[in-house]
Design a protein around this motif. Structure first.
Motif, PDB file in Angstrom:
ATOM      1  N   TYR A 109     -37.235  -7.640  21.562  1.00 42.58           N
ATOM      2  CA  TYR A 109     -38.033  -7.040  22.630  1.00 42.58           C
ATOM      3  C   TYR A 109     -38.810  -8.112  23.388  1.00 42.58           C
ATOM      4  CZ  TYR A 109     -41.841  -4.717  24.997  1.00 42.58           C
ATOM      5  OH  TYR A 109     -42.738  -4.330  25.936  1.00 42.58           O
ATOM      6  N   GLY A 140     -36.362 -10.187  25.456  1.00 49.42           N
ATOM      7  CA  GLY A 140     -35.874  -9.400  26.589  1.00 49.42           C
ATOM      8  C   GLY A 140     -36.926  -9.219  27.661  1.00 49.42           C
ATOM      9  N   LYS A 141     -38.159  -8.962  27.261  1.00 46.15           N
ATOM     10  CA  LYS A 141     -39.255  -8.788  28.217  1.00 46.15           C
ATOM     11  C   LYS A 141     -39.515 -10.094  28.963  1.00 46.15           C
ATOM     12  CE  LYS A 141     -43.283  -6.498  29.315  1.00 46.15           C
ATOM     13  NZ  LYS A 141     -43.137  -6.389  30.746  1.00 46.15           N
ATOM     14  N   VAL A 195     -37.341 -12.531  29.556  1.00 49.29           N
ATOM     15  CA  VAL A 195     -36.237 -12.774  30.484  1.00 49.29           C
ATOM     16  C   VAL A 195     -36.354 -11.847  31.687  1.00 49.29           C
ATOM     17  CG1 VAL A 195     -33.726 -12.566  30.754  1.00 49.29           C
ATOM     18  CG2 VAL A 195     -34.673 -13.691  28.747  1.00 49.29           C
ATOM     19  N   TYR A 196     -36.716 -10.601  31.444  1.00 45.28           N
ATOM     20  CA  TYR A 196     -36.858  -9.634  32.531  1.00 45.28           C
ATOM     21  C   TYR A 196     -37.967 -10.038  33.498  1.00 45.28           C
ATOM     22  CZ  TYR A 196     -37.783  -5.189  34.885  1.00 45.28           C
ATOM     23  OH  TYR A 196     -37.980  -4.217  35.813  1.00 45.28           O
ATOM     24  N   ASP A 197     -39.044 -10.594  32.965  1.00 44.85           N
ATOM     25  CA  ASP A 197     -40.197 -10.946  33.802  1.00 44.85           C
ATOM     26  C   ASP A 197     -40.084 -12.301  34.484  1.00 44.85           C
ATOM     27  OD1 ASP A 197     -41.423  -8.573  33.308  1.00 44.85           O
ATOM     28  OD2 ASP A 197     -42.720  -9.332  31.708  1.00 44.85           O
ATOM     29  N   ARG A 246     -40.792 -12.771  38.379  1.00 41.01           N
ATOM     30  CA  ARG A 246     -41.526 -11.627  38.936  1.00 41.01           C
ATOM     31  C   ARG A 246     -43.004 -11.982  39.044  1.00 41.01           C
ATOM     32  NH1 ARG A 246     -39.989  -5.890  36.941  1.00 41.01           N
ATOM     33  NH2 ARG A 246     -42.097  -5.774  37.673  1.00 41.01           N
TER      34      ARG A 246
END
Length: 107
Positions: A57, A60-61, A63-65, A68
């Motif tokens: 988690y 993944g968070k 990489v997602y951020d 941004r």
């Protein structure tokens, strides 16, 4: 004399906490040693699964951020002039490393 009594009470408190911690660890080890191997294996696998889920988690968070910034861009300006340290005046208080850090004047 007041300093000695404070020091003595601090050490006394430290050793009481140390002994209490040792007793707690011994009790926990005794309890865990009494568990059947199947229960131990399940406990370890559950802890491993929880760790893996949290690690995935977090990754993944992250990489997602990436990239941004709520639509704002990072400002990149010139750093300006960098101030360099000056060679200090000669004194007997400098360490040999500090004296040799700047090299010699003959160069």
């Amino acid at each position: 004399m007041k300093g000695k009594s404070i020091r003595k009470s601090a050490w006394s408190t430290y050793w009481k906490l140390h002994d209490q911690r040792k007793r707690l660890v011994e009790r926990l080890k005794g309890y865990l040693d009494g568990l059947p191997p199947k229960t131990r294996r399940r406990t370890v696998l559950a802890m491993l699964a929880a760790f893996a889920a949290l690690a995935l988690y977090t990754f993944g968070k992250a990489v997602y951020d990436i990239g941004r910034n709520d639509g704002s861009r990072m400002v990149t300006d010139h750093a300006g002039q960098v101030e360099l340290s000056l060679k200090p005046e000669v004194s007997d208080n400098f360490t040999p490393y500090y004296n040799n850090m700047y090299g010699t004047d003959e160069e």
